[in-house]
Design a protein around this motif. Structure first.
Motif, PDB file in Angstrom:
ATOM      1  N   UNK A  39      67.030  51.808  54.868  1.00  0.00           N
ATOM      2  CA  UNK A  39      65.675  51.897  55.429  1.00  0.00           C
ATOM      3  C   UNK A  39      64.957  50.562  55.332  1.00  0.00           C
ATOM      4  N   UNK A  40      65.121  49.898  54.185  1.00  0.00           N
ATOM      5  CA  UNK A  40      64.466  48.599  53.993  1.00  0.00           C
ATOM      6  C   UNK A  40      65.004  47.583  54.997  1.00  0.00           C
ATOM      7  N   UNK A  41      66.289  47.648  55.249  1.00  0.00           N
ATOM      8  CA  UNK A  41      66.903  46.703  56.188  1.00  0.00           C
ATOM      9  C   UNK A  41      66.416  46.946  57.618  1.00  0.00           C
ATOM     10  N   UNK A  42      66.322  48.212  58.024  1.00  0.00           N
ATOM     11  CA  UNK A  42      65.785  48.493  59.373  1.00  0.00           C
ATOM     12  C   UNK A  42      64.328  48.032  59.475  1.00  0.00           C
ATOM     13  N   UNK A  72      58.482  52.633  56.860  1.00  0.00           N
ATOM     14  CA  UNK A  72      57.698  52.472  58.096  1.00  0.00           C
ATOM     15  C   UNK A  72      56.352  53.197  57.953  1.00  0.00           C
ATOM     16  N   UNK A  73      55.787  53.154  56.760  1.00  0.00           N
ATOM     17  CA  UNK A  73      54.495  53.794  56.537  1.00  0.00           C
ATOM     18  C   UNK A  73      54.579  55.312  56.518  1.00  0.00           C
ATOM     19  N   UNK A  74      55.740  55.848  56.199  1.00  0.00           N
ATOM     20  CA  UNK A  74      55.947  57.310  56.145  1.00  0.00           C
ATOM     21  C   UNK A  74      55.555  58.005  57.447  1.00  0.00           C
ATOM     22  N   UNK A 153      71.204  52.196  63.630  1.00  0.00           N
ATOM     23  CA  UNK A 153      72.448  52.936  63.418  1.00  0.00           C
ATOM     24  C   UNK A 153      73.035  52.508  62.070  1.00  0.00           C
ATOM     25  N   UNK A 154      73.563  53.457  61.322  1.00  0.00           N
ATOM     26  CA  UNK A 154      74.229  53.071  60.077  1.00  0.00           C
ATOM     27  C   UNK A 154      75.563  52.401  60.418  1.00  0.00           C
ATOM     28  N   UNK A 155      76.468  53.146  61.068  1.00  0.00           N
ATOM     29  CA  UNK A 155      77.803  52.603  61.341  1.00  0.00           C
ATOM     30  C   UNK A 155      78.093  52.665  62.833  1.00  0.00           C
ATOM     31  N   UNK A 172      67.135  47.250  71.719  1.00  0.00           N
ATOM     32  CA  UNK A 172      67.437  46.546  70.473  1.00  0.00           C
ATOM     33  C   UNK A 172      68.194  47.513  69.573  1.00  0.00           C
ATOM     34  N   UNK A 173      69.498  47.328  69.496  1.00  0.00           N
ATOM     35  CA  UNK A 173      70.338  48.206  68.671  1.00  0.00           C
ATOM     36  C   UNK A 173      70.674  47.467  67.381  1.00  0.00           C
ATOM     37  N   UNK A 174      70.251  48.015  66.249  1.00  0.00           N
ATOM     38  CA  UNK A 174      70.510  47.380  64.950  1.00  0.00           C
ATOM     39  C   UNK A 174      71.453  48.271  64.152  1.00  0.00           C
ATOM     40  N   UNK A 175      72.718  47.907  64.168  1.00  0.00           N
ATOM     41  CA  UNK A 175      73.728  48.652  63.417  1.00  0.00           C
ATOM     42  C   UNK A 175      73.977  47.918  62.103  1.00  0.00           C
ATOM     43  N   UNK A 176      73.913  48.636  60.995  1.00  0.00           N
ATOM     44  CA  UNK A 176      73.985  47.973  59.693  1.00  0.00           C
ATOM     45  C   UNK A 176      75.414  47.618  59.311  1.00  0.00           C
TER      46      UNK A 176
END
Ligand code: 5GP
Length: 192
Positions: A39-42, A72-74, A153-155, A172-176
């Protein structure tokens, strides 16, 4: 994200048919501390964007999205429900999604009152493979008139086409973690 890649290397199991099993920490038993780091990374990757809500899909997306929300501020998390019912009462956005792992088609619904036109959302899910789940959620977003600020996305299985197609469409797709290849014989997993 190194922590996620390390965990996949340690606990991920490569199955025949391009399936990566991560139920030890991601989608059956849940490592909440890892979820929190994700969550922190996203939040870092989507920094500066207005996010009113997080949209996900049951079941595996819910826990991940709820923990991420705290970064994200809950903001509220709305999850699309898979249903057997074909009842169309006009109060729900509805689409069909083909499941990659279960090889079947689900009806998926979101109550209209939980997605309002003009709201800014990010979509979060555990896996991105062919992109069917994401495409279904994007159809619902389109119909609802919400602004999709990004996709977390996680994976992502980078050797399947979902991620590439969504990026080509401008999302914008952010896959960890992006898996480039994986071998069911040796269990070897290569990340992008
Ligand atoms: P897609 O719709 O992009 O083909 O697949 C996304 C959905 O299928 C995810 O929500 C996830 O539940 C499931 N999925 C796809 N590939 C895998 C995989 O390799 N392992 C697991 N555990 N689930 C997967």
């Amino acid at each position: 994200m190194k922590e996620l890649e390390d965990r996949i290397r340690k606990d991920g199991i490569v199955r025949e048919g391009n399936v990566l099993k991560v139920d030890n920490f991601l989608n059956h038993q849940c490592d909440v501390s890892l979820y929190d780091q994700m969550g922190a990374e996203w939040a870092r990757l989507f920094e500066g964007k207005r996010i009113d809500k997080i949209l996900t899909i049951e079941t595996s997306g819910i826990g991940i999205a709820c923990v991420a929300s705290q970064h994200f501020g809950s903001v509220p998390v709305v999850f699309a429900r898979k249903t057997e019912s074909t009842n169309l009462d006009g109060e729900q956005y509805r689409t069909e999604i083909r499941s990659f792992t279960k090889n079947r088609v689900y009806n998926v619904i979101v109550a209209k009152r939980f997605l309002n036109p003009g709201e800014h959302v990010i979509i979060i899910d555990d896996f991105l493979a062919m992109g069917c789940a994401l495409n279904g959620l994007l159809e619902i977003c389109d119909e609802a008139g919400v602004v999709v600020e990004g996709i977390g996305i996680a994976i992502e299985k980078g050797f399947q086409p979902g991620g590439k197609e969504l990026r080509e469409r401008g999302y914008q797709v952010e896959s960890l973690a992006i898996v480039d290849s994986m071998d069911p014989e040796t269990g070897n997993i290569v990340f992008a």
